[in-house]
Design an enzyme around this catalytic site. Sequence first.
Site, PDB file in Angstrom:
ATOM      1  N   ARG A   1     -44.489 -34.243  -0.002  1.00  0.00           N
ATOM      2  CA  ARG A   1     -43.756 -34.220   1.261  1.00  0.00           C
ATOM      3  C   ARG A   1     -44.546 -33.627   2.427  1.00  0.00           C
ATOM      4  O   ARG A   1     -44.383 -34.049   3.568  1.00  0.00           O
ATOM      5  CB  ARG A   1     -42.457 -33.431   1.054  1.00  0.00           C
ATOM      6  CG  ARG A   1     -41.413 -33.719   2.068  1.00  0.00           C
ATOM      7  CD  ARG A   1     -40.045 -33.366   1.548  1.00  0.00           C
ATOM      8  NE  ARG A   1     -39.801 -31.936   1.590  1.00  0.00           N
ATOM      9  CZ  ARG A   1     -38.613 -31.396   1.310  1.00  0.00           C
ATOM     10  NH1 ARG A   1     -37.608 -32.155   0.933  1.00  0.00           N
ATOM     11  NH2 ARG A   1     -38.444 -30.101   1.375  1.00  0.00           N
TER      12      ARG A   1
ATOM     13  N   ARG B   1     -44.632 -30.560   4.105  1.00  0.00           N
ATOM     14  CA  ARG B   1     -44.158 -29.654   5.147  1.00  0.00           C
ATOM     15  C   ARG B   1     -44.939 -28.348   5.021  1.00  0.00           C
ATOM     16  O   ARG B   1     -45.538 -28.078   3.978  1.00  0.00           O
ATOM     17  CB  ARG B   1     -42.664 -29.389   4.924  1.00  0.00           C
ATOM     18  CG  ARG B   1     -41.849 -29.395   6.168  1.00  0.00           C
ATOM     19  CD  ARG B   1     -40.379 -29.542   5.838  1.00  0.00           C
ATOM     20  NE  ARG B   1     -39.868 -28.417   5.058  1.00  0.00           N
ATOM     21  CZ  ARG B   1     -38.626 -28.374   4.582  1.00  0.00           C
ATOM     22  NH1 ARG B   1     -37.803 -29.370   4.806  1.00  0.00           N
ATOM     23  NH2 ARG B   1     -38.218 -27.341   3.887  1.00  0.00           N
TER      24      ARG B   1
ATOM     25  N   ARG C   1     -26.167 -20.039  -0.601  1.00  0.00           N
ATOM     26  CA  ARG C   1     -27.317 -20.095  -1.522  1.00  0.00           C
ATOM     27  C   ARG C   1     -27.255 -18.968  -2.547  1.00  0.00           C
ATOM     28  O   ARG C   1     -28.107 -18.909  -3.434  1.00  0.00           O
ATOM     29  CB  ARG C   1     -28.628 -19.898  -0.762  1.00  0.00           C
ATOM     30  CG  ARG C   1     -29.138 -21.060   0.043  1.00  0.00           C
ATOM     31  CD  ARG C   1     -29.978 -21.988  -0.794  1.00  0.00           C
ATOM     32  NE  ARG C   1     -31.319 -22.312  -0.339  1.00  0.00           N
ATOM     33  CZ  ARG C   1     -31.643 -23.086   0.683  1.00  0.00           C
ATOM     34  NH1 ARG C   1     -30.736 -23.572   1.472  1.00  0.00           N
ATOM     35  NH2 ARG C   1     -32.903 -23.355   0.938  1.00  0.00           N
TER      36      ARG C   1
ATOM     37  N   LYS D   1     -31.190 -33.976  -0.556  1.00  0.00           N
ATOM     38  CA  LYS D   1     -29.952 -33.474   0.048  1.00  0.00           C
ATOM     39  C   LYS D   1     -29.888 -33.767   1.554  1.00  0.00           C
ATOM     40  O   LYS D   1     -28.844 -34.168   2.059  1.00  0.00           O
ATOM     41  CB  LYS D   1     -29.881 -31.957  -0.205  1.00  0.00           C
ATOM     42  CG  LYS D   1     -28.525 -31.352  -0.112  1.00  0.00           C
ATOM     43  CD  LYS D   1     -28.458 -30.062  -0.939  1.00  0.00           C
ATOM     44  CE  LYS D   1     -29.612 -29.124  -0.643  1.00  0.00           C
ATOM     45  NZ  LYS D   1     -29.524 -28.543   0.713  1.00  0.00           N
TER      46      LYS D   1
ATOM     47  N   ARG E   1     -39.614 -21.622  -4.227  1.00  0.00           N
ATOM     48  CA  ARG E   1     -38.329 -22.152  -3.764  1.00  0.00           C
ATOM     49  C   ARG E   1     -37.508 -22.667  -4.946  1.00  0.00           C
ATOM     50  O   ARG E   1     -36.290 -22.533  -4.975  1.00  0.00           O
ATOM     51  CB  ARG E   1     -38.549 -23.247  -2.720  1.00  0.00           C
ATOM     52  CG  ARG E   1     -39.146 -22.666  -1.431  1.00  0.00           C
ATOM     53  CD  ARG E   1     -39.516 -23.739  -0.450  1.00  0.00           C
ATOM     54  NE  ARG E   1     -38.350 -24.418   0.063  1.00  0.00           N
ATOM     55  CZ  ARG E   1     -38.296 -25.714   0.355  1.00  0.00           C
ATOM     56  NH1 ARG E   1     -39.345 -26.477   0.177  1.00  0.00           N
ATOM     57  NH2 ARG E   1     -37.198 -26.227   0.820  1.00  0.00           N
TER      58      ARG E   1
HETATM   59  P1  AMP Z   1     -33.850 -25.530   3.417  1.00  0.00           P
HETATM   60  O1  AMP Z   1     -34.310 -26.431   4.505  1.00  0.00           O
HETATM   61  O2  AMP Z   1     -32.361 -25.536   3.247  1.00  0.00           O
HETATM   62  O3  AMP Z   1     -34.558 -25.753   2.121  1.00  0.00           O
HETATM   63  O4  AMP Z   1     -34.205 -24.045   3.878  1.00  0.00           O
HETATM   64  C1  AMP Z   1     -35.538 -23.657   4.163  1.00  0.00           C
HETATM   65  C2  AMP Z   1     -35.680 -22.149   3.978  1.00  0.00           C
HETATM   66  O5  AMP Z   1     -34.787 -21.461   4.850  1.00  0.00           O
HETATM   67  C3  AMP Z   1     -35.341 -21.636   2.588  1.00  0.00           C
HETATM   68  O6  AMP Z   1     -36.438 -21.735   1.718  1.00  0.00           O
HETATM   69  C4  AMP Z   1     -34.956 -20.194   2.881  1.00  0.00           C
HETATM   70  O7  AMP Z   1     -36.088 -19.379   3.116  1.00  0.00           O
HETATM   71  C5  AMP Z   1     -34.233 -20.320   4.198  1.00  0.00           C
HETATM   72  N1  AMP Z   1     -32.766 -20.551   4.015  1.00  0.00           N
HETATM   73  C6  AMP Z   1     -32.055 -21.665   4.363  1.00  0.00           C
HETATM   74  N2  AMP Z   1     -30.758 -21.517   4.073  1.00  0.00           N
HETATM   75  C7  AMP Z   1     -30.632 -20.273   3.528  1.00  0.00           C
HETATM   76  C8  AMP Z   1     -29.540 -19.538   3.002  1.00  0.00           C
HETATM   77  N3  AMP Z   1     -28.290 -20.040   2.984  1.00  0.00           N
HETATM   78  N4  AMP Z   1     -29.792 -18.288   2.526  1.00  0.00           N
HETATM   79  C9  AMP Z   1     -31.028 -17.763   2.552  1.00  0.00           C
HETATM   80  N5  AMP Z   1     -32.100 -18.409   3.001  1.00  0.00           N
HETATM   81  C10 AMP Z   1     -31.921 -19.668   3.499  1.00  0.00           C
END
Ligand code: AMP
Length: 187
Positions: A127, A129, A88, A13, A140
């Site tokens: 990956r 991270r 989300r 994404k 996740r």
């Molecule tokens: P991402 O890079 O989008 O996968 O986000 C990394 C982490 O940030 C996720 O695993 C969540 O802990 C938190 N996070 C990001 N966006 C959201 C969201 N819209 N709602 C809740 N947690 C979020």
Amino acid sequence: MRLVFIGPPGAGKGTQAERIVSRYMIAHLSTGDMLRAARNAKTPLGIQADAYMSRGELVPDDLIIDLIRERLAADDCQRGYLLDGFPRTIAQAEALDKMLGEKKTPLDVVLELRVPEEELFRRLAGRGRADDKPEVIRQRLVAYREQTAPLLDYYQEKGLLKTVDGLGTVDEVFERIRSILDEFAGA
Ligand code: AMP
């Protein structure tokens, strides 16, 4: 063009989001990036969010909704944006609808990037991270399946959902996305 981009962790994404915002010249709003920046800067939000992020859990809705509300008011969002990683949860989607309804700026399209779970796990494991430890990855994916995947029905019912096959090269996947979004460009 106002666009929501939905896909599980590891679907590619982020890479596709970069391409989309550069082709259509819209703002890129990634809540994950915003939270990581807040965490690195050790702001109160960042410190609060870190506990959830490091477990692979979602950060509470109210924190995220406030973050997005502020961000959507900025000048660079007025000609359109891509929401990457938000909403989300159904509660976040409802809050977004309410915000956009008040501004009379509804979403144009919701794009789902679909990749089978076995492939996601394989990609995520490679990956490296900090939040990519196997148990965190698993969490996740669980969060996606249980809290985020219900959004697909939510947007399907609103007639906004378009699904793209996320398997293939970056160029192949982007071509599929482009063929859908060109229709909305300029909106
Ligand atoms: P991402 O890079 O989008 O996968 O986000 C990394 C982490 O940030 C996720 O695993 C969540 O802990 C938190 N996070 C990001 N966006 C959201 C969201 N819209 N709602 C809740 N947690 C979020």
